[in-house]
Design a protein around this motif. Sequence first.
Motif, PDB file in Angstrom:
ATOM      1  N   LYS A 181       6.887  15.044  76.243  1.00  0.00           N
ATOM      2  CA  LYS A 181       6.289  14.014  77.099  1.00  0.00           C
ATOM      3  C   LYS A 181       4.922  14.487  77.615  1.00  0.00           C
ATOM      4  O   LYS A 181       3.932  13.750  77.578  1.00  0.00           O
ATOM      5  N   ALA A 185       3.356  13.566  72.745  1.00  0.00           N
ATOM      6  CA  ALA A 185       3.740  13.547  71.328  1.00  0.00           C
ATOM      7  C   ALA A 185       4.481  12.267  70.949  1.00  0.00           C
ATOM      8  O   ALA A 185       5.107  11.628  71.787  1.00  0.00           O
ATOM      9  N   TRP A 187       7.524  11.699  69.390  1.00  0.00           N
ATOM     10  CA  TRP A 187       8.669  12.568  69.077  1.00  0.00           C
ATOM     11  C   TRP A 187       9.944  11.768  68.913  1.00  0.00           C
ATOM     12  O   TRP A 187      10.118  10.696  69.485  1.00  0.00           O
ATOM     13  N   GLN A 188      10.839  12.345  68.110  1.00  0.00           N
ATOM     14  CA  GLN A 188      12.173  11.782  67.914  1.00  0.00           C
ATOM     15  C   GLN A 188      13.187  12.919  67.934  1.00  0.00           C
ATOM     16  O   GLN A 188      12.943  13.980  67.366  1.00  0.00           O
ATOM     17  N   LEU A 189      14.285  12.662  68.598  1.00  0.00           N
ATOM     18  CA  LEU A 189      15.371  13.642  68.632  1.00  0.00           C
ATOM     19  C   LEU A 189      16.611  12.947  68.099  1.00  0.00           C
ATOM     20  O   LEU A 189      17.029  11.914  68.634  1.00  0.00           O
ATOM     21  N   HIS A 190      17.174  13.501  67.047  1.00  0.00           N
ATOM     22  CA  HIS A 190      18.376  12.913  66.462  1.00  0.00           C
ATOM     23  C   HIS A 190      19.546  13.865  66.710  1.00  0.00           C
ATOM     24  O   HIS A 190      19.457  15.053  66.408  1.00  0.00           O
ATOM     25  N   VAL A 191      20.626  13.323  67.243  1.00  0.00           N
ATOM     26  CA  VAL A 191      21.790  14.146  67.588  1.00  0.00           C
ATOM     27  C   VAL A 191      22.988  13.738  66.734  1.00  0.00           C
ATOM     28  O   VAL A 191      23.361  12.561  66.707  1.00  0.00           O
ATOM     29  N   PHE A 192      23.551  14.717  66.045  1.00  0.00           N
ATOM     30  CA  PHE A 192      24.749  14.481  65.230  1.00  0.00           C
ATOM     31  C   PHE A 192      25.980  14.897  66.019  1.00  0.00           C
ATOM     32  O   PHE A 192      26.110  16.072  66.397  1.00  0.00           O
ATOM     33  N   GLY A 193      26.886  13.945  66.250  1.00  0.00           N
ATOM     34  CA  GLY A 193      28.117  14.266  66.977  1.00  0.00           C
ATOM     35  C   GLY A 193      29.050  15.132  66.150  1.00  0.00           C
ATOM     36  O   GLY A 193      29.156  14.940  64.936  1.00  0.00           O
TER      37      GLY A 193
ATOM     38  N   LEU B 158      26.199   4.613  65.268  1.00  0.00           N
ATOM     39  CA  LEU B 158      24.791   5.040  65.343  1.00  0.00           C
ATOM     40  C   LEU B 158      24.109   4.250  66.444  1.00  0.00           C
ATOM     41  O   LEU B 158      23.998   3.023  66.355  1.00  0.00           O
ATOM     42  N   ASP B 163      13.644   6.794  74.854  1.00  0.00           N
ATOM     43  CA  ASP B 163      13.854   7.795  75.909  1.00  0.00           C
ATOM     44  C   ASP B 163      13.473   7.249  77.286  1.00  0.00           C
ATOM     45  O   ASP B 163      13.977   7.718  78.297  1.00  0.00           O
ATOM     46  N   ASP B 164      12.567   6.276  77.311  1.00  0.00           N
ATOM     47  CA  ASP B 164      12.121   5.727  78.597  1.00  0.00           C
ATOM     48  C   ASP B 164      12.828   4.416  78.947  1.00  0.00           C
ATOM     49  O   ASP B 164      12.352   3.648  79.784  1.00  0.00           O
ATOM     50  N   VAL B 177      28.350   9.953  75.139  1.00  0.00           N
ATOM     51  CA  VAL B 177      28.643  11.146  74.342  1.00  0.00           C
ATOM     52  C   VAL B 177      30.063  11.639  74.624  1.00  0.00           C
ATOM     53  O   VAL B 177      30.830  11.950  73.704  1.00  0.00           O
ATOM     54  N   TRP B 187      29.643  10.102  65.255  1.00  0.00           N
ATOM     55  CA  TRP B 187      28.593   9.407  66.010  1.00  0.00           C
ATOM     56  C   TRP B 187      27.243  10.088  65.855  1.00  0.00           C
ATOM     57  O   TRP B 187      27.135  11.291  65.627  1.00  0.00           O
ATOM     58  N   GLN B 188      26.196   9.253  65.983  1.00  0.00           N
ATOM     59  CA  GLN B 188      24.819   9.741  65.978  1.00  0.00           C
ATOM     60  C   GLN B 188      24.052   9.022  67.083  1.00  0.00           C
ATOM     61  O   GLN B 188      24.207   7.816  67.264  1.00  0.00           O
ATOM     62  N   LEU B 189      23.250   9.787  67.766  1.00  0.00           N
ATOM     63  CA  LEU B 189      22.390   9.225  68.804  1.00  0.00           C
ATOM     64  C   LEU B 189      20.950   9.573  68.443  1.00  0.00           C
ATOM     65  O   LEU B 189      20.613  10.753  68.305  1.00  0.00           O
ATOM     66  N   HIS B 190      20.125   8.549  68.276  1.00  0.00           N
ATOM     67  CA  HIS B 190      18.721   8.791  67.938  1.00  0.00           C
ATOM     68  C   HIS B 190      17.858   8.383  69.127  1.00  0.00           C
ATOM     69  O   HIS B 190      18.002   7.273  69.637  1.00  0.00           O
ATOM     70  N   VAL B 191      16.981   9.294  69.541  1.00  0.00           N
ATOM     71  CA  VAL B 191      16.150   9.047  70.718  1.00  0.00           C
ATOM     72  C   VAL B 191      14.680   8.975  70.304  1.00  0.00           C
ATOM     73  O   VAL B 191      14.156   9.901  69.677  1.00  0.00           O
ATOM     74  N   PHE B 192      14.044   7.861  70.663  1.00  0.00           N
ATOM     75  CA  PHE B 192      12.613   7.694  70.392  1.00  0.00           C
ATOM     76  C   PHE B 192      11.819   8.050  71.645  1.00  0.00           C
ATOM     77  O   PHE B 192      11.994   7.415  72.694  1.00  0.00           O
ATOM     78  N   GLY B 193      10.941   9.037  71.530  1.00  0.00           N
ATOM     79  CA  GLY B 193      10.117   9.422  72.675  1.00  0.00           C
ATOM     80  C   GLY B 193       9.072   8.359  72.989  1.00  0.00           C
ATOM     81  O   GLY B 193       8.509   7.737  72.085  1.00  0.00           O
ATOM     82  N   ARG B 217       6.642   0.896  65.782  1.00  0.00           N
ATOM     83  CA  ARG B 217       7.023   2.111  65.075  1.00  0.00           C
ATOM     84  C   ARG B 217       8.519   2.392  65.232  1.00  0.00           C
ATOM     85  O   ARG B 217       9.217   2.664  64.259  1.00  0.00           O
ATOM     86  N   ARG B 221      11.364   2.327  62.341  1.00  0.00           N
ATOM     87  CA  ARG B 221      12.169   3.529  62.090  1.00  0.00           C
ATOM     88  C   ARG B 221      13.663   3.248  62.292  1.00  0.00           C
ATOM     89  O   ARG B 221      14.504   3.713  61.522  1.00  0.00           O
ATOM     90  N   GLU B 224      15.127   1.292  59.385  1.00  0.00           N
ATOM     91  CA  GLU B 224      15.337   2.166  58.224  1.00  0.00           C
ATOM     92  C   GLU B 224      16.597   3.011  58.389  1.00  0.00           C
ATOM     93  O   GLU B 224      17.363   3.218  57.449  1.00  0.00           O
ATOM     94  N   LEU B 225      16.783   3.520  59.604  1.00  0.00           N
ATOM     95  CA  LEU B 225      17.972   4.332  59.878  1.00  0.00           C
ATOM     96  C   LEU B 225      19.242   3.517  59.657  1.00  0.00           C
ATOM     97  O   LEU B 225      20.223   4.000  59.071  1.00  0.00           O
TER      98      LEU B 225
END
Lengths: 235, 235
Positions: A181, A185, A187-193, B158, B163-164, B177, B187-193, B217, B221, B224-225
């Motif tokens: 932040k 950037a 940025w993307q954070l992907h979390v695999f359970g 998914l 993030d905001d 979670v 499970w998957q959690l994807h976070v976009f900054g 963007r 994304r 696509e996921l």
Amino acid sequence: MEQVPYTYEVDGVRLTGFLADGARGKSAPGILLAHEAPGLTAHVKERAGRLAARGYVAFALDMYGRMDLPTAEAQEQSKQIMGDGALLRRRARAALDVLASQAHCDATKLAVIGFCLGGIVALELARDRAPIRCAVGFHPGFMRPIGSASGPITAKVLMMIGDDDPVVPAEDRALFVHEMKQAGADWQLHVFGGVGHSYTNREIDARAIPGFAYNERADSRAWELMLSLFDEVFS
Amino acid sequence: MEQVPYTYEVDGVRLTGFLADGARGKSAPGILLAHEAPGLTAHVKERAGRLAARGYVAFALDMYGRMDLPTAEAQEQSKQIMGDGALLRRRARAALDVLASQAHCDATKLAVIGFCLGGIVALELARDRAPIRCAVGFHPGFMRPIGSASGPITAKVLMMIGDDDPVVPAEDRALFVHEMKQAGADWQLHVFGGVGHSYTNREIDARAIPGFAYNERADSRAWELMLSLFDEVFS
């Protein structure tokens, strides 16, 4: 497709990376690969080959100058790198230069990907404003080397972690997010359970480290995510 | 490609969804789409059309039985749904049945995607062990309806959040979670900054709600996921 060891030198230390040129005589984007704490292994070389098979020029760097290190010595090398951000950057930058100077590499289209310690290397290149379009981490550490670079980050950042990864505690994730932040950037954070550390590395299970495990599904999903980002940044 | 309103009934309430059949006379996987709190809008219909264009049978459900509701009334409807998990499930299940019963829909290959409130609907179907292969959420809420179902979750989950996003505080993410772990979900959690709520909805900016914004963007994304996950679960 040429796949060869490639030796270069930084501060008098000979480093031997692994070059896989899949450009087939044309010009192609270049992907730098940064290895895990144990050093440059068959795991990362295989990934370089896979990227070359997709048409990229891939170069797997060598941070240590030594291959097939006993665990204790690899840990020593890793500590040295993490204790000296400037050294880390010099070695990573030199490898990026090797990649960019390849005849078929389009030096305006570079990316860096890293595994574990290599994720730290990828992030450090982003912090150092190396001319990369994206930095991708597979089960990356989020610890910063001593003397880490800082400032705005223009490379797109994608980090993919296992939720059960014992190497990445919640505080480290929070610090990563905070830093991204601050740095403005993308940025993307992907979390695999249900996934631990080293989920891309088939060799890891033999070492029986608690919380470390290969996970085929996460491996494959993470690879696809990386390829999608390449499509985005190189288009 | 047929795109038509489709009326069905639950507990004596007439609901009007939107069916987009892209199967071209063959058998194709079916995708259920669950709308945001304002109700079934052009935004979600457009997505149904996009999925049909890719060859899926898509059905955008209607949770309210009324279209183009004034904001206050839509909020009332949303509250009713969130206050009665059993009602939510009956309406969502009925829509899934509509989808599954379409001539060209392969009822063994179903998925549900949802936006905002619709993410809650998608998760609730997963909790209710509806015969879906995956549940996908775009800027989903993580609040659970009163009387939410619980138990093991076999559908792949998914969730993709900004993030905001002010709608999803950190505690809600943590609860999500925690629940997924308890349920043994994949499970998957994807976070976009740098991304807020409603990032897929071009119509949102006109409403000028703090923390809500379209983000091209992240939208692209996230789409696509979702498509990658469809490839995975339907292959």
